[in-house]
Scaffold this motif. Structure first.
Motif, PDB file in Angstrom:
ATOM      1  N   ARG A  88       7.650  -0.172  -5.087  1.00  0.00           N
ATOM      2  CA  ARG A  88       6.926  -1.241  -4.405  1.00  0.00           C
ATOM      3  C   ARG A  88       7.856  -1.855  -3.360  1.00  0.00           C
ATOM      4  N   PRO A  89       7.302  -2.556  -2.376  1.00  0.00           N
ATOM      5  CA  PRO A  89       8.162  -3.239  -1.408  1.00  0.00           C
ATOM      6  C   PRO A  89       9.091  -4.223  -2.102  1.00  0.00           C
ATOM      7  N   PRO A  90      10.287  -4.439  -1.556  1.00  0.00           N
ATOM      8  CA  PRO A  90      11.211  -5.404  -2.180  1.00  0.00           C
ATOM      9  C   PRO A  90      10.641  -6.805  -2.130  1.00  0.00           C
ATOM     10  N   GLN A  91      10.861  -7.558  -3.195  1.00  0.00           N
ATOM     11  CA  GLN A  91      10.361  -8.919  -3.293  1.00  0.00           C
ATOM     12  C   GLN A  91      11.501  -9.912  -3.075  1.00  0.00           C
ATOM     13  N   PRO A  92      11.243 -11.007  -2.368  1.00  0.00           N
ATOM     14  CA  PRO A  92      12.326 -11.949  -2.061  1.00  0.00           C
ATOM     15  C   PRO A  92      12.896 -12.610  -3.299  1.00  0.00           C
ATOM     16  N   VAL A  93      14.155 -13.010  -3.202  1.00  0.00           N
ATOM     17  CA  VAL A  93      14.800 -13.722  -4.297  1.00  0.00           C
ATOM     18  C   VAL A  93      14.429 -15.201  -4.220  1.00  0.00           C
ATOM     19  N   THR A  94      14.515 -15.860  -5.358  1.00  0.00           N
ATOM     20  CA  THR A  94      14.291 -17.309  -5.405  1.00  0.00           C
ATOM     21  C   THR A  94      15.631 -18.002  -5.216  1.00  0.00           C
ATOM     22  N   LEU A 191       9.881   8.175  -2.183  1.00  0.00           N
ATOM     23  CA  LEU A 191       8.771   8.949  -2.718  1.00  0.00           C
ATOM     24  C   LEU A 191       7.439   8.398  -2.211  1.00  0.00           C
ATOM     25  N   ALA A 192       6.656   9.253  -1.595  1.00  0.00           N
ATOM     26  CA  ALA A 192       5.264   8.929  -1.268  1.00  0.00           C
ATOM     27  C   ALA A 192       4.366   9.705  -2.218  1.00  0.00           C
ATOM     28  N   HIS A 193       3.210   9.163  -2.524  1.00  0.00           N
ATOM     29  CA  HIS A 193       2.270   9.827  -3.424  1.00  0.00           C
ATOM     30  C   HIS A 193       0.891   9.211  -3.200  1.00  0.00           C
ATOM     31  N   PRO A 194      -0.182   9.998  -3.277  1.00  0.00           N
ATOM     32  CA  PRO A 194      -1.514   9.431  -3.071  1.00  0.00           C
ATOM     33  C   PRO A 194      -1.809   8.232  -3.968  1.00  0.00           C
ATOM     34  N   ALA A 195      -1.326   8.256  -5.202  1.00  0.00           N
ATOM     35  CA  ALA A 195      -1.577   7.125  -6.103  1.00  0.00           C
ATOM     36  C   ALA A 195      -0.821   5.879  -5.647  1.00  0.00           C
ATOM     37  N   LEU A 196       0.399   6.062  -5.143  1.00  0.00           N
ATOM     38  CA  LEU A 196       1.153   4.927  -4.617  1.00  0.00           C
ATOM     39  C   LEU A 196       0.502   4.389  -3.347  1.00  0.00           C
ATOM     40  N   PRO A 201      -1.666  -2.394  -0.486  1.00  0.00           N
ATOM     41  CA  PRO A 201      -2.603  -3.102   0.394  1.00  0.00           C
ATOM     42  C   PRO A 201      -2.641  -2.512   1.801  1.00  0.00           C
ATOM     43  N   ASP A 202      -1.520  -1.919   2.230  1.00  0.00           N
ATOM     44  CA  ASP A 202      -1.446  -1.336   3.569  1.00  0.00           C
ATOM     45  C   ASP A 202      -1.761   0.153   3.578  1.00  0.00           C
ATOM     46  N   ARG A 203      -2.060   0.697   2.411  1.00  0.00           N
ATOM     47  CA  ARG A 203      -2.357   2.124   2.270  1.00  0.00           C
ATOM     48  C   ARG A 203      -1.209   2.993   2.805  1.00  0.00           C
ATOM     49  N   VAL A 204      -0.002   2.671   2.342  1.00  0.00           N
ATOM     50  CA  VAL A 204       1.188   3.436   2.698  1.00  0.00           C
ATOM     51  C   VAL A 204       2.020   3.635   1.440  1.00  0.00           C
ATOM     52  N   SER A 205       2.929   4.593   1.480  1.00  0.00           N
ATOM     53  CA  SER A 205       3.913   4.751   0.417  1.00  0.00           C
ATOM     54  C   SER A 205       5.117   5.493   0.973  1.00  0.00           C
ATOM     55  N   GLY A 206       6.195   5.503   0.187  1.00  0.00           N
ATOM     56  CA  GLY A 206       7.465   5.989   0.705  1.00  0.00           C
ATOM     57  C   GLY A 206       8.092   4.904   1.562  1.00  0.00           C
ATOM     58  N   ASN A 207       9.195   5.209   2.211  1.00  0.00           N
ATOM     59  CA  ASN A 207       9.860   4.265   3.128  1.00  0.00           C
ATOM     60  C   ASN A 207      10.337   2.986   2.439  1.00  0.00           C
ATOM     61  N   TYR A 208      10.449   3.003   1.101  1.00  0.00           N
ATOM     62  CA  TYR A 208      10.886   1.805   0.391  1.00  0.00           C
ATOM     63  C   TYR A 208      12.340   1.446   0.740  1.00  0.00           C
ATOM     64  N   PRO A 322      12.207   9.715   6.006  1.00  0.00           N
ATOM     65  CA  PRO A 322      11.194   8.777   6.486  1.00  0.00           C
ATOM     66  C   PRO A 322       9.844   9.476   6.561  1.00  0.00           C
ATOM     67  N   ASN A 323       8.771   8.718   6.573  1.00  0.00           N
ATOM     68  CA  ASN A 323       7.474   9.311   6.891  1.00  0.00           C
ATOM     69  C   ASN A 323       6.723   8.386   7.842  1.00  0.00           C
ATOM     70  N   VAL A 324       5.925   8.989   8.696  1.00  0.00           N
ATOM     71  CA  VAL A 324       5.158   8.240   9.684  1.00  0.00           C
ATOM     72  C   VAL A 324       3.942   7.666   8.975  1.00  0.00           C
ATOM     73  N   ASP A 325       4.105   6.447   8.456  1.00  0.00           N
ATOM     74  CA  ASP A 325       3.091   5.865   7.570  1.00  0.00           C
ATOM     75  C   ASP A 325       2.069   4.997   8.286  1.00  0.00           C
ATOM     76  N   GLY A 326       2.257   4.768   9.591  1.00  0.00           N
ATOM     77  CA  GLY A 326       1.313   3.956  10.338  1.00  0.00           C
ATOM     78  C   GLY A 326       1.613   2.474  10.319  1.00  0.00           C
ATOM     79  N   LYS A 327       2.590   2.041   9.538  1.00  0.00           N
ATOM     80  CA  LYS A 327       2.931   0.615   9.468  1.00  0.00           C
ATOM     81  C   LYS A 327       4.402   0.403   9.799  1.00  0.00           C
ATOM     82  N   LEU A 328       5.285   0.727   8.854  1.00  0.00           N
ATOM     83  CA  LEU A 328       6.707   0.602   9.148  1.00  0.00           C
ATOM     84  C   LEU A 328       7.095   1.580  10.246  1.00  0.00           C
TER      85      LEU A 328
END
Length: 556
Positions: A88-94, A191-196, A201-208, A322-328
């Motif tokens: 999943r995308p990295p989440q900010p620290v508190t 790792l990209a995968h159809p389930a991921l 929400p952005d319909r992307v995976s990989g590039n973490y 990398p993969n051309v995911d349409g967002k990042l």
């Protein structure tokens, strides 16, 4: 073609092919960052505090052994990417109200055994380190606005490596603040995968891993002023996969405004990454290999997030990219540079004269199978990533007749260097220079010490990663007097570029800006760099441009 660099490193992790030399090298100072600068202690009247309060918390650092550098180590910049936060995308620290101990290095990200990093299974690894001058002295202090900041992204084929070993003393002593970062690697990072994709929400995976890098850059933007840095003068720089990462950030719209200059060292080897669909296909193969190929996407994700790190690392057939995911990454790096649709900041970009010699050593000599006349065609095919029956093999063999080189190993080293690094770097220069100030270089010390691998039957020359020891402190081998002079000039170029977007100044040999019509490279040769005008001819770039259908649009 790019698969060779990743595969060469990943093959080192295969348990079925033990290599005695690998065990011995891990016991030596082949790991980066073991050398320590021997400088005079700083004037205590200029001493700065090692207790810093920033928006994300208060950090207790320490001085290095010379008292010239303040070190703030093991700072968490994102939440642990474990359990349900895996893939999943990295989440900010508190932000914390408690003082945080920043005197010890943090964990680095999971990877297997290799000469290019330290093996670990620890998934909680999103840490960074800050190195700042101790006091207000320094040639590029920056005054009230703060010092230039340089954020280092380590290499290692997106599969191995860590930030911890890069001793930035040489850079910091020139008045910059240096930040080194860890980011997720291998399948855990890319790792990209159809389930991921389906749960995103952005319909992307990989590039973490690239999202991790951007999270670290956001931390720098929020906090670096407290450490004496200027958040409006940030340079992203990296080598190999770190250089590729720098290119990704250069063209990523989600990195806009996070940095203001870019330095790429040997990172142009994958200007056209795979599509998201191609990456998802590779991820499906990965899931099948680890027995997570259930029909229900939710079950696939549950299965994969329950895998042990060692199981994930055991799938050495996975190639992180990398993969051309349409967002990042909305388009390929080459396309973005060609269209001018990238973060338009000054660029320094280069390669080493003998890049591929490192991989020839890994794949051939150190496996006990040096290239021969009989195996030369197969070696060509493996290097450029085509089937042995491809017509391209004969074309390359005619262009690089093995018998005209001292050894067939060196013939493969030459063609691999030209195809994968040199001519792709030049192509990137041609594209980017239409839009931003571009400074191109070639590292040319053919006697550079080799700090990763043992001796082989041919000279390594200016091999892949050999320029690192001229920027950072690492390795057992000391630079000779002329190499130290070159190192001094290179550190000056790098830090001056971080300051102004132009490497010129401080009495160093002039470095002419690259343009498509006048393709001047700065040859980083000891003792003093000089201009180089025949790079494209020396590396046979016209041949590779034609073979790969690589074209540049009409000049604007």
């Amino acid at each position: 073609m790019f698969g060779g660099i990743v595969a060469s490193i990943l093959r080192l992790q295969e348990p079925a092919r033990p290599r005695p030399w690998l065990r011995s090298t891990l016991g030596q100072a082949l790991l980066l960052g073991l050398a320590i600068a021997l400088a005079a202690p700083a004037d205590p009247s200029f001493a700065a505090s090692t207790l810093v309060t920033a928006p994300d918390g208060t950090f207790q650092g320490k001085l290095d052994t010379t008292s010239t550098v303040r070190q703030f180590l093991g700072i968490r910049y994102a939440q642990p990417v474990t359990s349900n936060l895996r893939w999943r995308p990295p989440q900010p620290v508190t932000p914390s109200v408690a003082t945080q101990d920043a005197t010890q290095l943090g964990n680095h990200c999971p990877q297997g055994v290799s000469p290019f990093g330290i093996a670990t299974l620890t998934e909680d690894c999103l840490f960074l380190n800050v190195y700042a001058p101790n006091g207000n002295d320094g040639s590029q202090s920056g005054g009230d606005e703060g010092r230039p900041v340089m954020v280092w992204i380590h290499g290692g084929a997106l599969a191995v490596g860590e930030s911890n070993g890069y001793n930035a003393t040489r850079l910091v002593q020139r008045g910059v603040v240096v930040v080194t970062i860890n980011y997720r690697l291998g399948a855990l990072g890319f790792l990209a995968h159809p389930a991921l994709t389906g749960e995103s929400p952005d319909r992307v995976s990989g590039n973490y891993g690239f999202q991790d890098q951007q999270a670290a850059l956001k931390w720098v933007r929020r906090n670096i002023r407290a450490f004496g840095g200027n958040p409006e003068k940030v340079t992203v720089f990296g080598e190999s996969a770190g250089g590729l990462s720098t290119f990704v950030q250069l063209v990523s719209p989600t990195a806009s405004g996070l940095f203001h200059r870019a330095i790429v060292e040997s990172g142009a080897y994958l200007l056209t990454p795979p599509t998201l669909a191609q990456a998802e296909a590779a991820g499906t193969n990965f899931a099948r290999a680890v027995q997570c190929n259930q029909s229900n996407p939710a079950d696939v994700l549950t299965c994969m997030r329950a895998l042990s790190v060692s199981t994930i690392l055991s799938v050495t057939s996975f190639t992180p990219a990398p993969n051309v995911d349409g967002k990042l990454l909305p388009q390929s790096i080459a396309s973005a540079l060609k269209n001018g649709q990238f973060n338009r900041v000054p660029l320094m970009n280069g390669s080493n004269h003998d890049e591929w010699n490192l991989f020839v050593a890994l794949d051939f000599d150190l496996t006990g199978h040096p290239v021969t006349a009989a195996s030369y065609p197969a070696a060509i095919a493996a290097t450029i990533g085509v089937p042995p029956t491809s017509p391209a093999v004969a074309l390359v063999q005619a262009q690089y007749p093995g018998g005209s080189y001292p050894t067939y190993d060196q013939a493969v080293g030459a063609l691999g260097t030209d195809a994968i690094f040199a001519c792709t770097a030049r192509f990137a220069d041609e594209l980017a220079s239409d839009f931003v100030p571009t400074f191109a270089y070639e590292f040319n010390d053919r006697n550079a010490p080799q700090n990763f691998l043992p001796p082989v039957s041919f000279p390594y020359g200016a091999a892949h990663a050999s320029e690192l020891q001229y920027i950072f402190l690492f390795g057992k081998t000391q630079l000779n007097a002329n190499q130290q002079l070159l190192s001094d000039r290179m550190v000056g170029y790098w830090t001056k570029f971080a300051q102004s977007g132009d490497p010129n100044g401080n009495g160093a040999p002039s470095w002419e800006q690259f343009s498509r019509g006048r393709q001047v490279m700065q040859s980083l040769v000891p003792p003093l760099p000089t201009a180089e005008m025949n790079f494209a001819t020396a590396h046979q770039c016209a041949f590779w441009d034609q073979l790969t259908n690589r074209t540049v649009l009409a000049r604007r």
